[in-house]
Design an enzyme around this catalytic site. Structure first.
Site, short mmCIF file in Angstrom:
data_model
loop_
_atom_site.label_atom_id
_atom_site.label_comp_id
_atom_site.label_asym_id
_atom_site.label_seq_id
_atom_site.Cartn_x
_atom_site.Cartn_y
_atom_site.Cartn_z
N THR A 178 -21.05 -0.42 -23.71
CA THR A 178 -20.59 0.95 -23.41
C THR A 178 -21.59 1.66 -22.50
OG1 THR A 178 -19.60 1.10 -25.60
CG2 THR A 178 -19.96 3.17 -24.45
N ARG A 229 -7.75 -3.25 -31.17
CA ARG A 229 -8.73 -2.31 -31.75
C ARG A 229 -9.33 -1.42 -30.66
NH1 ARG A 229 -14.39 -1.23 -30.78
NH2 ARG A 229 -15.23 -0.29 -32.66
N GLY A 255 -12.22 1.70 -30.02
CA GLY A 255 -13.39 2.39 -30.59
C GLY A 255 -13.40 3.84 -30.15
N ASP A 256 -14.58 4.45 -30.19
CA ASP A 256 -14.69 5.90 -29.92
C ASP A 256 -14.69 6.23 -28.43
OD1 ASP A 256 -17.29 4.59 -29.98
OD2 ASP A 256 -18.07 6.54 -29.47
N THR A 275 -22.47 6.24 -27.81
CA THR A 275 -22.39 4.78 -27.83
C THR A 275 -22.82 4.33 -29.21
OG1 THR A 275 -23.28 2.70 -27.00
CG2 THR A 275 -24.71 4.63 -26.78
N GLY A 276 -21.92 3.66 -29.93
CA GLY A 276 -22.29 3.26 -31.29
C GLY A 276 -21.16 2.54 -31.96
N GLY A 301 -18.04 2.34 -33.20
CA GLY A 301 -16.89 3.19 -32.88
C GLY A 301 -16.17 3.79 -34.06
#
Lengths: 134, 181
Positions: free
Chosen positions: A1, A29, A31-32, A52-53, A55
């Protein structure tokens, strides 16, 4: 990311995030990163944030908007709000990761609770900081 | 600050002991290259949106980061990319999810924000919109990098091992095979 937040000379804030997602992901799937309020948020009245992590946890904690809301409703500084969300709220849920952010006054924050985060910042005077490890 | 810019290339278990000096230098150089693109735009009076888009393009076009070229692989062995952008001036926002052929997903997110009545588009519809907007479309193989594909194979192998190990827990000597339940 990858992500970027910026304040321009007209006082406008913007945030952006782009990702390939998670290795071995299935079932479409997400993520954030593409979720406004979780991976990306910008509001001229408060700040611009890119995350960034992990999600799933950044979505559940609505990380990017949460930081802006803490500034807006509780009068926290960007640093205080970022610390509260990244060092407390996200780990309490069991997640990890980091954010970069800039506020309407040009204060810059790079907050993360992992071993490292590829990051860089540059102010109006051209002062450059680059970091990888904690 | 009159203007300012910050970037990230991802967070995680990035340990000094796991990174060679050459890799570290490559990451530092790419981060500096990217942030200078955005800083120049801001210094010359450009918009924060342009700075964000053009800076992220540099990172998307580098195989070093999990975005654009260099993206990780799904279980099916393909790359599915996501992006989002937001304008603090009017709380306008754009996002795209699950695209496989748009070279720069952040450009698509911005097009969704500025050229569609929506905030988020996904999958084939997002790809169709990208084509209609004249964004650069690439063959999915453009995103391939050896390192990320090997990472997928490692993850799958460890997963299979786990299953194999679990499965051995159910080994039934009479049928000389595993049975569940």
């Amino acid at each position: 990311t990858v992500g970027c937040v910026a304040l321009d000379k007209n006082g406008n804030l913007a945030a952006g995030t782009s990702t390939g997602g998670m290795t071995n992901k299935r079932w479409g799937r997400i993520g954030d990163a593409p979720i406004i309020g979780a991976g990306t948020y910008a509001n001229n009245a408060t700040c611009a944030v890119s995350s960034t992590g992990w999600g799933e946890y950044f979505i559940r904690a609505m990380v990017a908007h949460d930081i802006s809301a803490l500034m807006d409703y509780k009068g926290m500084s960007l640093q205080e709000a970022a610390k509260e969300v990244i060092q407390k709220k996200v780990p309490d849920l069991g997640g990890d990761g980091g954010i970069i952010a800039v506020d309407k006054d040009g204060n810059m924050v790079m907050e993360f609770n992992t071993e490292g985060m590829y990051r860089a910042s540059m102010d109006a005077s051209g002062n450059l900081t680059i970091g990888i490890y904690k | 600050n009159e203007f300012a810019i910050v970037i990230h290339g991802g967070a995680g278990t990035i340990l000094r002991k796991n990174m060679s000096p050459e890799d570290e230098a490559a990451y530092n150089a790419k981060l500096e290259e990217a942030i200078r693109v955005g800083h120049d735009i801001l210094k010359n009076g450009g918009s924060s949106l342009d700075a964000v888009e053009k800076t992220i393009n540099v990172l998307e076009n580098s195989p070093l980061f999990n975005a654009g070229k260099g993206a990780v692989f799904t279980n099916a062995g393909i790359n599915e990319l996501d992006a989002s952008i937001m304008d603090g001036k009017n709380l306008d926002a754009g996002a795209s999810a699950g695209t496989k052929t748009v070279k720069n997903p952040i450009n698509l997110a911005r097009a969704v924000m500025e050229k569609s009545p929506h905030v988020m588009l996904s999958g084939e519809g997002a790809e169709q919109f990208a084509k209609e907007q004249g964004l650069e479309i690439v063959d999915p193989s453009y995103f391939y990098t050896e390192a990320r594909f090997k990472a997928l194979e490692r993850v799958k192998a460890s997963e299979e091992n786990e299953t194999a190990r679990d499965k051995s827990a159910f080994y039934d000597p009479t049928i000389k095979d595993s049975k569940f339940g």
